[in-house]
Design an enzyme around this catalytic site. Sequence first.
Site, PDB file in Angstrom:
ATOM      1  N   ASP A   1      -6.395 -79.143 -14.150  1.00 23.10           N
ATOM      2  CA  ASP A   1      -5.298 -79.823 -14.844  1.00 23.10           C
ATOM      3  C   ASP A   1      -4.568 -80.822 -13.951  1.00 23.10           C
ATOM      4  OD1 ASP A   1      -5.783 -77.852 -16.934  1.00 23.10           O
ATOM      5  OD2 ASP A   1      -4.575 -76.467 -15.752  1.00 23.10           O
TER       6      ASP A   1
ATOM      7  N   GLU B   1      -4.390 -79.898 -27.030  1.00 26.68           N
ATOM      8  CA  GLU B   1      -3.574 -79.651 -25.840  1.00 26.68           C
ATOM      9  C   GLU B   1      -3.740 -80.824 -24.870  1.00 26.68           C
ATOM     10  OE1 GLU B   1      -5.096 -76.027 -24.205  1.00 26.68           O
ATOM     11  OE2 GLU B   1      -7.005 -76.900 -23.604  1.00 26.68           O
TER      12      GLU B   1
END
Length: 346
Positions: free
Chosen positions: A38, A249
């Site tokens: 991420d 997301e």
Amino acid sequence: MISFNKLLIAFAAGTGSLYAQNDAVKIQPLVTDLYTADPSAHVFNGKIYIYPSHDVEAHVAQDDEGGHFQMRDYHVYSMDKIGGKVTDHGRVLDVKDVPWADKQMWAPDAAFKNGTYYLYFPAKDKQGIFRIGVATSKSPSGPFKAQPEPIAGSYSIDPAVFTDADGKSYMYLGGIWGGQLQRWHSGTYDKTLMTDLGKGHENESALSAKVALMSGDMLSFAEPLRDVQILDTNGKPLLAADNDRRFFEGAWMHKYNGKYYFSYSTGDTHLLCYAEGSSPYGPFTYKGVIMNPVEGWTTHHSIVEFDGKWYLFYHDSALSGKTHLRNVKVRELLRDEAGNIKTINP
């Protein structure tokens, strides 16, 4: 220090492009001594700083709520240039130092304003509900000190903060399934909504990311969260059943030639997509796929300009072969003459 594989910058002869190497060179991880994912990349003080999550092996069974992602701290990395050495600035924030947080410090982001650096992060509170926290530092490399409470009115995961040319900053957030976004569909938390809105809702508008203007001190929202609407080319909202295009997301915002580019992951179809708009609030019109599925199926990214070129930071699971033990990577992002992003095949 971790050396970035020199093959990344061995440009194809006559092209000067990383993109041209997609099929010829395997992009190497930026970090190999820890599992990182991420990656949120920003340029501060002429350097690239990367704010990733830190994957660990917690020996928790995989489930749709992401119970096997048990990250508990953050490291910060920096690079003087793409292809240069990567410096690990060490652990900059630990869950034990966040008064309100219990576990699962997932994908973070960072911002700078008022002489202060801000680290935004999701974590489950003592009741098992994801909230968004903020920690501050006078250095982009930390360490960061957390505020005693999460941001009021915050929920779900994947905060991403974009600062526009006028100095206003906006936070985008949200994630379905384990990110609990569906549980806030009615405006209040409903634990019975587990993974999506269920059968019978396929032809309704898809769940959307949320956005709010940040206050001047960057520690709170200046307004209630609102929906980030993604439309098709006919101006109709994307539907819940549109798994190849709808938001799941991993929101990110960047601006290019006066247009706002909202990018995100589709989740269970593992595509990295983007939509274009004329305002940081949207609405945004779906444009296409930035990157096809990576090894390891989860995808979460950031997009940053550095030295006149644009780069995509992302992760895959090439080092471990496990979806919850990932590694961050970077490659050049190219556009056509109209500003459309060229699809990458990782």
